[in-house]
Structure formats: structure tokens, C-alpha cells
Design an enzyme around this catalytic site. Structure first.
Site, PDB file in Angstrom:
ATOM      1  CB  SER A 104     -65.115  46.243   2.011  1.00  0.00           C
ATOM      2  OG  SER A 104     -65.325  44.903   1.605  1.00  0.00           O
ATOM      3  CE1 TYR A 131     -61.067  39.514   0.790  1.00  0.00           C
ATOM      4  CE2 TYR A 131     -63.199  40.603   0.978  1.00  0.00           C
ATOM      5  CZ  TYR A 131     -62.113  39.980   1.568  1.00  0.00           C
ATOM      6  OH  TYR A 131     -62.076  39.815   2.916  1.00  0.00           O
ATOM      7  CB  THR A 157     -57.888  41.378   1.217  1.00  0.00           C
ATOM      8  OG1 THR A 157     -57.992  42.722   1.705  1.00  0.00           O
ATOM      9  CG2 THR A 157     -57.976  40.413   2.392  1.00  0.00           C
ATOM     10  CE  LYS A 219     -57.243  44.078   5.918  1.00  0.00           C
ATOM     11  NZ  LYS A 219     -58.109  42.903   5.996  1.00  0.00           N
ATOM     12  CG  HIS A 243     -59.484  38.629   7.437  1.00  0.00           C
ATOM     13  ND1 HIS A 243     -59.219  38.874   6.124  1.00  0.00           N
ATOM     14  CD2 HIS A 243     -60.817  38.850   7.583  1.00  0.00           C
ATOM     15  CE1 HIS A 243     -60.332  39.218   5.487  1.00  0.00           C
ATOM     16  NE2 HIS A 243     -61.321  39.215   6.365  1.00  0.00           N
TER      17      HIS A 243
HETATM   18  C1  FNR Z   1     -63.599  42.241   8.064  1.00  0.00           C
HETATM   19  N1  FNR Z   1     -62.366  42.268   7.414  1.00  0.00           N
HETATM   20  C2  FNR Z   1     -62.320  42.448   6.042  1.00  0.00           C
HETATM   21  N2  FNR Z   1     -61.123  42.559   5.406  1.00  0.00           N
HETATM   22  C3  FNR Z   1     -61.060  42.795   4.071  1.00  0.00           C
HETATM   23  O1  FNR Z   1     -59.955  42.910   3.532  1.00  0.00           O
HETATM   24  N3  FNR Z   1     -62.222  42.920   3.352  1.00  0.00           N
HETATM   25  C4  FNR Z   1     -63.456  42.804   3.906  1.00  0.00           C
HETATM   26  O2  FNR Z   1     -64.471  42.926   3.228  1.00  0.00           O
HETATM   27  C5  FNR Z   1     -63.525  42.535   5.299  1.00  0.00           C
HETATM   28  N4  FNR Z   1     -64.740  42.392   5.925  1.00  0.00           N
HETATM   29  C6  FNR Z   1     -64.796  42.287   7.294  1.00  0.00           C
HETATM   30  C7  FNR Z   1     -66.027  42.247   7.937  1.00  0.00           C
HETATM   31  C8  FNR Z   1     -66.093  42.223   9.318  1.00  0.00           C
HETATM   32  C9  FNR Z   1     -67.431  42.220   9.998  1.00  0.00           C
HETATM   33  C10 FNR Z   1     -64.902  42.214  10.081  1.00  0.00           C
HETATM   34  C11 FNR Z   1     -64.934  42.239  11.586  1.00  0.00           C
HETATM   35  C12 FNR Z   1     -63.684  42.215   9.449  1.00  0.00           C
HETATM   36  C13 FNR Z   1     -61.106  42.255   8.179  1.00  0.00           C
HETATM   37  C14 FNR Z   1     -60.726  43.669   8.604  1.00  0.00           C
HETATM   38  O3  FNR Z   1     -60.359  44.454   7.505  1.00  0.00           O
HETATM   39  C15 FNR Z   1     -59.526  43.673   9.585  1.00  0.00           C
HETATM   40  O4  FNR Z   1     -58.452  42.953   9.033  1.00  0.00           O
HETATM   41  C16 FNR Z   1     -59.872  43.094  10.938  1.00  0.00           C
HETATM   42  O5  FNR Z   1     -61.188  43.396  11.335  1.00  0.00           O
HETATM   43  C17 FNR Z   1     -58.896  43.659  11.962  1.00  0.00           C
HETATM   44  O6  FNR Z   1     -59.087  43.088  13.197  1.00  0.00           O
HETATM   45  P1  FNR Z   1     -59.903  43.797  14.404  1.00  0.00           P
HETATM   46  O7  FNR Z   1     -59.495  45.257  14.473  1.00  0.00           O
HETATM   47  O8  FNR Z   1     -61.339  43.625  14.062  1.00  0.00           O
HETATM   48  O9  FNR Z   1     -59.454  42.988  15.563  1.00  0.00           O
END
Ligand code: FNR
Length: 345
Positions: A104, A131, A157, A219, A243
Site C-alpha cells: 500500500s 494512491y 486505486t 483497482k 474496497h
Molecule cells: C484496505 N484497502 C485498501 N486498498 C487500497 O487500495 N489501499 C489501501 O491502502 C487500503 N487500505 C485498507 C485498509 C484496511 C484496514 C482494509 C480492510 C482495506 C482495501 C483492500 O485492498 C481490499 O480492496 C479490501 O479489503 C477487499 O475486501 P475484503 O477482502 O477485506 O472483504
């Protein structure tokens, strides 16, 4: 061999909840109940006994990288919130399991340390999740830091341009790879004239494409027209995702978006999928609906919070075992055998 229990992840989820401070658990669980997992679980599978599946496997080739299974670790911010070893632990686990991880932009450890932890002979280096950083020069500097650390693919993303702060970060946990992005001082709308002035646009995506020859994925697209536009901009793949239901309340279900985008893309680029994967059976369902591979979000963090690198590795292995079992029971020897005929809603 002892077969994995149906609710294999519950152990890690419960253990994570017991170990994490309440505020951190709430941050992690945000978006739960969005319906993504229920939609995946509602799909019925067609058993195909008597097939000879000896020698079967879950291997795949993705952007030239050979992976032992299609279960990648999603980009998750601030992993030192969940375990002192943070992203480094997740990287070790993904690599040891022959998989892949996305680092990330909001990682809580230096990119170089995370890449180093994933490095082993033959292992493909991690991908970088970007990002947008408010403007092109700042975004490019961040990208260059990640590429200098050795990241091997880029995932932009696009579905979370408006950041609501849901957690006060504890001392010692920060986005250590970022420069500060000043918020514009506005008398107008905090959304339109504030946050959204720092969000990327389609023009920025076209610009980003010109900055690197590495595989570029987007994404967070849900609409087939947006998928088409991303391909037209020269993207090499998509991550179909809402997300984890954490940004747009009531967003289109992830599985529904996957079906629609897969129908439009028709195999022109690999489609990755996330949001709601809670078992190896769910991985199978996603692949049966057109995904090439999946990303795991919250479930691997449950493993991380439970037991650090070992917990993440066990979660990945658990889902892979469940995927193999589902493949065997549906007569699939390899991922390419998983087809639309395998799953019905
Ligand atoms: C995320 N997600 C996320 N996505 C991204 O592109 N950059 C990020 O920094 C983050 N940070 C993040 C933190 C936390 C605590 C969570 C739970 C999620 C989204 C992540 O990449 C992903 O899309 C989702 O978590 C997928 O869904 P599930 O598997 O958690 O249901």
C-alpha cells in the site's frame, strides 16, 4: 490428511478481535455487512465426481510471474496497527507461500524493507499500490520510490478519493513513505473544492501510463464502461473491487460487478477480484465468474493480528487447501478448468 473445517477463518477472526484494541478492530471491520461475502456464499457449485484429478495444481502465470496459487494479499494500509512486524511479516508470508502481495501507498514500513522481506530466489517482487498524491510531481516521486525499491507492477486505486479519518493512529504507526499533501484551503465545498481537487482523473491515468512500462492495473472499477475506458488508456489489467464495502455505502456487489466486467472485457486482460473472499470456495466462485486471481483483504489481516507472519501464511495455506478441495470435487485439475459451468447462483 485432515480436511480444513468449513469455517476455517473464524479462528483467526476471533483471535484477531481478542488481541486488537477496540478502535483498531472497528477500523478493520469497517464495511462488514456490505453483502459481498453473502453474494459469493450464495453461489451453488456443480459436483463432478469420477474425474481423474491426479497431478492437479493451482499454479498460474500472471504478468510473466509464476505464482503457486491465485490468492494475493490486497494492499492494506498501516499494517503495524495489527502486528509489530507489519508489512514485513505479510511479505514474508506471501513469498513463503509462493504468492504475491501489493504494498500500500500507506504502508507503515519503508518500501525497501518490505520488498527485501519478500525477496527469495525465484520469487516475483511485490506489486505497488498507488494512491494519487494530489498532483503529478508528488505522485511521480512516490512511484519512483516504490520502483527504486524493486516493485514489479503498479496498481492505481481509484475508488477512495475522499478520505474520512476513522482512526487516530497510535504513536509509531505512520505512512512512512509519503510526503505531506496539503489540503487546499477552501471557502467552498469540502468535497468538490477540497478533497476532489486532489483526486486523479482519466487524463491522469493516461499520464501515469506514460510514466512506466511495468504492468499497470486499475483497482476499484465497477462499471463495464469504466473497465473499457481503462483498457483504452492502456492498462494491462483490472482489479474489480468495491474496497471491501468501505468507501461507497451500498456500492454494487463485487461479484455482480465482476460478472458484468468479465462479460465486457472478454479475456482481453487479466481480471483480479476482491471484496468478500472468505474461503477457498469463494476463490473458486470468483474464478468461475471470470477472475484470473483474487486479493485477500481483511482475512489475511486476521492472520497477521493473530500470529504475525505465521498467521498470514496459515491463512493463505488454508484458503489454498479449500480451493484445491473445491477443485477436486468439481472435477477441475487446474485453474483453467474452472468455468462458468462450475458455478450457478
Ligand atoms: C484496505 N484497502 C485498501 N486498498 C487500497 O487500495 N489501499 C489501501 O491502502 C487500503 N487500505 C485498507 C485498509 C484496511 C484496514 C482494509 C480492510 C482495506 C482495501 C483492500 O485492498 C481490499 O480492496 C479490501 O479489503 C477487499 O475486501 P475484503 O477482502 O477485506 O472483504
Amino acid at each position: 490428511m485432515e480436511l480444513p473445517a468449513q469455517s476455517g477463518l473464524a479462528h483467526y477472526r476471533n483471535r484477531a478481535q481478542a488481541r486488537l484494541p477496540a478502535a483498531v478492530w472497528r477500523y478493520l471491520a469497517d464495511g462488514d455487512g456490505n453483502g459481498n461475502d453473502a453474494a459469493l456464499a450464495a453461489v451453488r457449485l456443480m459436483a463432478r465426481p469420477l474425474q481423474d484429478v491426479r497431478g492437479g495444481h493451482t499454479r498460474l502465470k500472471l504478468f510473466g510471474q509464476v505464482l503457486e496459487h491465485p490468492i494475493l494479499l490486497a494492499p492494506v494500509a498501516y499494517q503495524r496497527l495489527f502486528h509489530a512486524d507489519g508489512e514485513v511479516a505479510s511479505a514474508m508470508a506471501a513469498s513463503a507461500q509462493g504468492g504475491q502481495l501489493l504494498i500500500s501507498s500507506l504502508a507503515s514500513q519503508p518500501f525497501a524493507d518490505i520488498v527485501q522481506a519478500a525477496a527469495s530466489p525465484g520469487a516475483a517482487l511485490p506489486w505497488f499500490q498507488l494512491y494519487w498524491q494530489g498532483d503529478r510531481p508528488r505522485t511521480l516521486r512516490l512511484l519512483q520510490r516504490a520502483l527504486a525499491a524493486g516493485c514489479s507492477a503498479l496498481v492505481l486505486t481509484v475508488d477512495a478519493p475522499v478520505k474520512r479519518v476513522t482512526l487516530t493512529l497510535p504513536e509509531g504507526v505512520a505512512a512512512v513513505n509519503l510526503e505531506a499533501v496539503p489540503l487546499p484551503d477552501t471557502q467552498g465545498s469540502q468535497v468538490f473544492d477540497g478533497w476532489m481537487t486532489q483526486a486523479p482523473t482519466w487524463d491522469d491515468l493516461a499520464w501515469l501510463r506514460r510514466q512506466t512500462t511495468l504492468p499497470l492495473l486499475v483497482k476499484g472499477l465497477l462499471h463495464p464502461d469504466d473497465a473499457e475506458a481503462a483498457l483504452a488508456a492502456g492498462c494491462d489489467g483490472l482489479v474489480v473491487s468495491n474496497h471491501g464495502g468501505r468507501v461507497l455505502a451500498g456500492a454494487t456487489l463485487s461479484l455482480q460487478a465482476l460478472e458484468q466486467i468479465a462479460a465486457r472485457v472478454q479475456g482481453r486482460v487479466p481480471l483480479l477480484f476482491d471484496s468478500g473472499i472468505r474461503s477457498g470456495r469463494d476463490v473458486f466462485v470468483a474464478l468461475a465468474h471470470g477472475a484470473t486471481a483474487v486479493l485477500l483483504g481483511r482475512p489475511f489481516v486476521w492472520g497477521l493480528a493473530s500470529d504475525g507472519a505465521m498467521g498470514v501464511a496459515r491463512v493463505i495455506r488454508l484458503l489454498r487447501d479449500e480451493l484445491e478441495l473445491t477443485m477436486a470435487l468439481t472435477g477441475c485439475r487446474q485453474l483453467e478448468d474452472i468455468g462458468v459451468h462450475s458455478a450457478r447462483r
